[in-house]
Scaffold this active site. Structure first.
Site, PDB file in Angstrom:
ATOM      1  N   ARG A 162       0.836  -1.212   0.000  1.00  0.00           N
ATOM      2  CA  ARG A 162       0.000   0.000   0.000  1.00  0.00           C
ATOM      3  C   ARG A 162       0.875   1.268   0.000  1.00  0.00           C
ATOM      4  NH1 ARG A 162      -3.080  -3.648  -0.555  1.00  0.00           N
ATOM      5  NH2 ARG A 162      -5.228  -3.789   0.192  1.00  0.00           N
ATOM      6  N   SER A 237     -10.506  -0.599   3.097  1.00  0.00           N
ATOM      7  CA  SER A 237      -9.754  -0.713   4.360  1.00  0.00           C
ATOM      8  C   SER A 237      -9.384   0.678   4.846  1.00  0.00           C
ATOM      9  CB  SER A 237      -8.466  -1.493   4.154  1.00  0.00           C
ATOM     10  OG  SER A 237      -8.731  -2.762   3.626  1.00  0.00           O
ATOM     11  N   GLU A 333      -4.927   4.016   6.281  1.00  0.00           N
ATOM     12  CA  GLU A 333      -4.531   3.801   4.887  1.00  0.00           C
ATOM     13  C   GLU A 333      -5.089   4.929   4.020  1.00  0.00           C
ATOM     14  OE1 GLU A 333      -6.143   1.687   1.455  1.00  0.00           O
ATOM     15  OE2 GLU A 333      -5.549  -0.089   2.606  1.00  0.00           O
TER      16      GLU A 333
END
Ligand code: EPU
Length: 337
Positions: A162, A237, A333
């Site tokens: 990520r 997420s 995130e």
């Protein structure tokens, strides 16, 4: 060029947060984009692609530029591979469907990920054992400093979990305008080792899966766990899965022998944040118009008219609780704006 004033960003972010953009423009050509960047009247600029990885906590005192560049083309192909270039404003899942239609493999595990092609490299989107970097060749970005196009190879992008250079040194400095992929042709190399894909295929009695079958399996799994942003606002997420040391992990399993984990290296273990958040009692908790999704605790949701600041405060409470219970810091995130 049609610059509008005081526009609601609700339709432009998958969390469905209703804040205003002081100035707003949707851009569908590179020349228009260059023209807008050269305007000195708007010193603050915010770029929006699919709006799927952001939490808007306040009105944006900026010129919000919605990237609407479209087009997918085959650059070259041989018997084994196709090189395909897609414009930044293409919806990611529509791009996956285009690949499936052309029988080009490599992105089927990334079916149904919200967002656009141009923002996919920024956080190296990933799911079910595959990441964007696996098919990525290069991308082009317009520099906000020079207003010139630059090209970034895979190694330039410094992809990680990520993560990419566009979240590090080059953060906020480029607008990605297109991405080039290397996709595989028949016989496709499938990636079905990720637990739930294999069991999903088994459940629908597929023994010799095609890329279309894998995509269907991924869609079924995602639909069973993740809320559809068209129905319940969310950003996928909200947190990254944390990585802990082996010593820390050994201490955790003393108290929580059932904790799932993935080994990253000799001394690094990734632990699912969703498990930690569920264990902390937050899964399915609803506070008025916002809360934690009932099927996947990593996902924070907006049931209607939630304020971004309320969701941000909930995320901070979750972070503090996880720190207190497990001595683990979990990092957001999504971008908080
Ligand atoms: N788990 C729980 N409770 C939960 C959620 C998960 O106990 O509420 C446990 C599961 O039982 C499983 C483990 O945690 O043992 C992992 O769960 P899952 O396979 O659902 O994956 P994840 O680690 O929670 C990551 C990605 C997702 C991606 C899936 C599948 C991150 C931050 N998230 O989630 O990505 O779809 O793997 O590959 O890495 C996204 O980035 O927006 C996203 C949805």
């Amino acid at each position: 060029m049609d610059i509008k004033q005081n526009i609601s960003l609700k339709p432009y972010n998958t969390f469905g947060i209703d804040v205003l953009a002081k100035h707003f423009v949707s851009v569908s050509s590179l020349s228009e984009l260059k023209e807008i960047l050269s305007l000195k009247t708007y010193p603050n600029k915010l770029i929006i692609g699919g709006g799927s990885n952001m939490l808007l906590t306040k009105n944006q005192d900026a010129l919000v530029i919605h990237i609407n560049l479209k087009g997918i083309s085959i650059i070259s192909e041989d018997d084994h591979f196709a090189i395909v270039k897609a414009s930044a404003g293409e919806n990611w899942h529509e791009f996956v469907l285009w690949c499936l239609k052309h029988s080009f493999g490599g992105v089927e595990n990334l079916s149904l990920i919200p967002g656009n092609v141009g923002t996919a490299p920024i956080q190296n989107i990933g799911a079910y054992g595959v990441e964007l970097k696996d098919t990525f060749v290069s991308c082009e970005g317009l520099s906000l400093e020079t207003n010139k196009i630059e090209s970034f190879s895979k190694s330039d992008c410094n992809f990680g979990y990520r993560n990419s250079i566009f979240k590090q040194d080059k953060k906020g400095k480029y607008i990605i305008t297109n991405v080039t992929f290397k996709l595989n042709k028949k016989p496709h190399k499938l990636n079905i080792n990720y637990g739930s894909i294999a069991s999903q295929l088994e459940q629908i009695q597929i023994t010799n899966p095609t890329i279309q079958d894998v995509s269907r399996a991924v869609i079924a799994i995602r639909e069973s766990k993740l809320p559809n942003p068209k129905e319940i606002g969310n950003s996928g997420s909200f947190f990254k899965n944390p990585i802990v040391s082996k010593a820390h992990y050994n201490a955790l399993i003393e108290n929580f022998p059932e904790i799932p984990s993935y080994t990253i290296s000799d001394d690094e273990i990734k632990v699912p944040a969703g498990w930690l958040i569920e264990k902390a009692g937050f899964k399915g908790k609803r506070f008025g118009d916002y809360g934690v999704h009932k099927n996947q605790a990593l996902v924070l949701v907006n049931y209607g008219d939630a304020k971004g600041i309320d969701i941000l405060n909930l995320s901070k409470i979750i972070q503090k609780t996880i720190k207190r219970l497990f001595d683990i810091s979990i990092e957001a995130e999504v971008n908080i704006l």
